[in-house]
Scaffold this active site. Structure first.
Site, PDB file in Angstrom:
ATOM      1  N   GLU A   1       0.864  -1.173   0.000  1.00 33.70           N
ATOM      2  CA  GLU A   1       0.000   0.000   0.000  1.00 33.70           C
ATOM      3  C   GLU A   1       0.903   1.225   0.000  1.00 33.70           C
ATOM      4  O   GLU A   1       1.768   1.365   0.860  1.00 33.70           O
ATOM      5  CB  GLU A   1      -0.873   0.013   1.253  1.00 33.70           C
TER       6      GLU A   1
ATOM      7  N   ARG B   1      -2.752  20.869  14.527  1.00 37.90           N
ATOM      8  CA  ARG B   1      -2.701  19.710  13.633  1.00 37.90           C
ATOM      9  C   ARG B   1      -3.687  18.670  14.131  1.00 37.90           C
ATOM     10  O   ARG B   1      -3.509  18.075  15.196  1.00 37.90           O
ATOM     11  CB  ARG B   1      -1.292  19.121  13.588  1.00 37.90           C
TER      12      ARG B   1
ATOM     13  N   ALA C   1       5.690  25.406   5.892  1.00 35.51           N
ATOM     14  CA  ALA C   1       5.818  24.319   4.925  1.00 35.51           C
ATOM     15  C   ALA C   1       4.512  24.145   4.172  1.00 35.51           C
ATOM     16  O   ALA C   1       3.453  24.547   4.657  1.00 35.51           O
ATOM     17  CB  ALA C   1       6.182  23.022   5.635  1.00 35.51           C
TER      18      ALA C   1
ATOM     19  N   GLU D   1       5.130  29.451   0.563  1.00 38.39           N
ATOM     20  CA  GLU D   1       4.631  29.027   1.870  1.00 38.39           C
ATOM     21  C   GLU D   1       5.083  29.981   2.973  1.00 38.39           C
ATOM     22  O   GLU D   1       4.319  30.267   3.898  1.00 38.39           O
ATOM     23  CB  GLU D   1       5.058  27.591   2.167  1.00 38.39           C
TER      24      GLU D   1
ATOM     25  N   GLU E   1       2.063  31.771   5.039  1.00 37.73           N
ATOM     26  CA  GLU E   1       1.871  31.412   6.445  1.00 37.73           C
ATOM     27  C   GLU E   1       2.350  32.483   7.414  1.00 37.73           C
ATOM     28  O   GLU E   1       1.806  32.602   8.508  1.00 37.73           O
ATOM     29  CB  GLU E   1       2.558  30.076   6.740  1.00 37.73           C
TER      30      GLU E   1
ATOM     31  N   PRO F   1       9.498   6.591   4.119  1.00 31.18           N
ATOM     32  CA  PRO F   1       9.617   5.810   2.886  1.00 31.18           C
ATOM     33  C   PRO F   1       9.073   4.389   2.960  1.00 31.18           C
ATOM     34  O   PRO F   1       9.031   3.708   1.946  1.00 31.18           O
ATOM     35  CB  PRO F   1      11.123   5.814   2.601  1.00 31.18           C
ATOM     36  N   GLY F   2       8.608   3.957   4.114  1.00 27.48           N
ATOM     37  CA  GLY F   2       7.998   2.636   4.212  1.00 27.48           C
ATOM     38  C   GLY F   2       6.631   2.565   3.573  1.00 27.48           C
ATOM     39  O   GLY F   2       6.187   1.492   3.174  1.00 27.48           O
TER      40      GLY F   2
ATOM     41  N   GLU G   1       6.428  10.655  -0.432  1.00 26.61           N
ATOM     42  CA  GLU G   1       6.554  12.079  -0.142  1.00 26.61           C
ATOM     43  C   GLU G   1       7.993  12.474   0.168  1.00 26.61           C
ATOM     44  O   GLU G   1       8.656  11.850   0.985  1.00 26.61           O
ATOM     45  CB  GLU G   1       5.675  12.470   1.058  1.00 26.61           C
TER      46      GLU G   1
ATOM     47  N   GLU H   1      -4.558  29.527   4.446  1.00 25.31           N
ATOM     48  CA  GLU H   1      -5.719  28.772   3.987  1.00 25.31           C
ATOM     49  C   GLU H   1      -6.733  28.679   5.122  1.00 25.31           C
ATOM     50  O   GLU H   1      -6.387  28.848   6.296  1.00 25.31           O
ATOM     51  CB  GLU H   1      -5.277  27.386   3.514  1.00 25.31           C
TER      52      GLU H   1
END
Length: 181
Positions: free
Chosen positions: A36, A66, A78, A94, A98, A116-117, A121, A139
């Site tokens: 996946e 978050r 970011a 950005e 921001e 990376p597993g 990204e 935003e």
């Protein structure tokens, strides 16, 4: 033996930010399996240095809500790359959106894989100097406050576990260890 890599797959979800694929992958030993994978267009993040970048410059952190972490986190500015946008242009955009600041100089630190597993990204990390204040254009889902902090204090925040965002901790440590030393 065949080279490792994708041999087939199916896109199972496509959203505004990510896509999810079920990839059929040939592994280095020749076996094949299903993974996946979260596909992401990439992002840029920037360490904004306010004023003189002497021994202990002031870093402009943000404290941002978050949802995934269920709390406010200290971060550097970011965001996601727009189609066709260069990582440096994304970092500049950005920073302005921001914080309201624009930078006269943006230099790349390095590029990292986030996890990376299961995702492709990459985040391109930069340092920005020569900051000029202006108006932020956040935003609708961005809830943040600006937190100017001496670099030495930000490094202590990492050590105490107060900065939990990986890209922020790594970018600050990299800037302190390799760019500002």
């Amino acid at each position: 033996m065949s080279e490792p890599g994708k041999v087939g797959g199916t896109r199972v979800y496509h959203g505004r930010i990510i896509s999810v694929d079920l990839d059929e992958v040939r592994f280095p030993d020749g076996s094949v399996g299903t993974l996946e994978m979260i596909r992401h267009p990439g992002a840029s993040a920037v360490v904004p240095l306010l004023g003189d970048s002497g021994d202990d410059p002031e870093v402009l952190l943000i404290r941002q809500y978050r949802y995934a972490a269920e709390q406010f986190l200290y971060e550097i500015p970011a965001g996601r790359l727009d189609p066709g946008e260069s990582p440096a242009d994304c970092a500049r955009r950005e920073l302005q959106e921001e914080t309201g600041y624009t930078a006269t100089c943006v230099e790349q630190l390095f590029t990292m894989y986030t996890t990376p597993g299961f995702t492709d990204e990459k985040i391109h990390l930069f340092v920005a100097t020569g900051l000029v204040p202006g108006e932020a254009h956040r935003e609708a889902d961005e809830f943040m406050e600006l937190v100017p902090t001496r670099l030495s204090h930000a490094l202590s925040m990492i050590e105490r576990g107060e900065i939990q965002d990986a890209k922020t901790a790594l970018a600050l440590l990299y800037a302190a260890g390799f760019r500002l030393s």
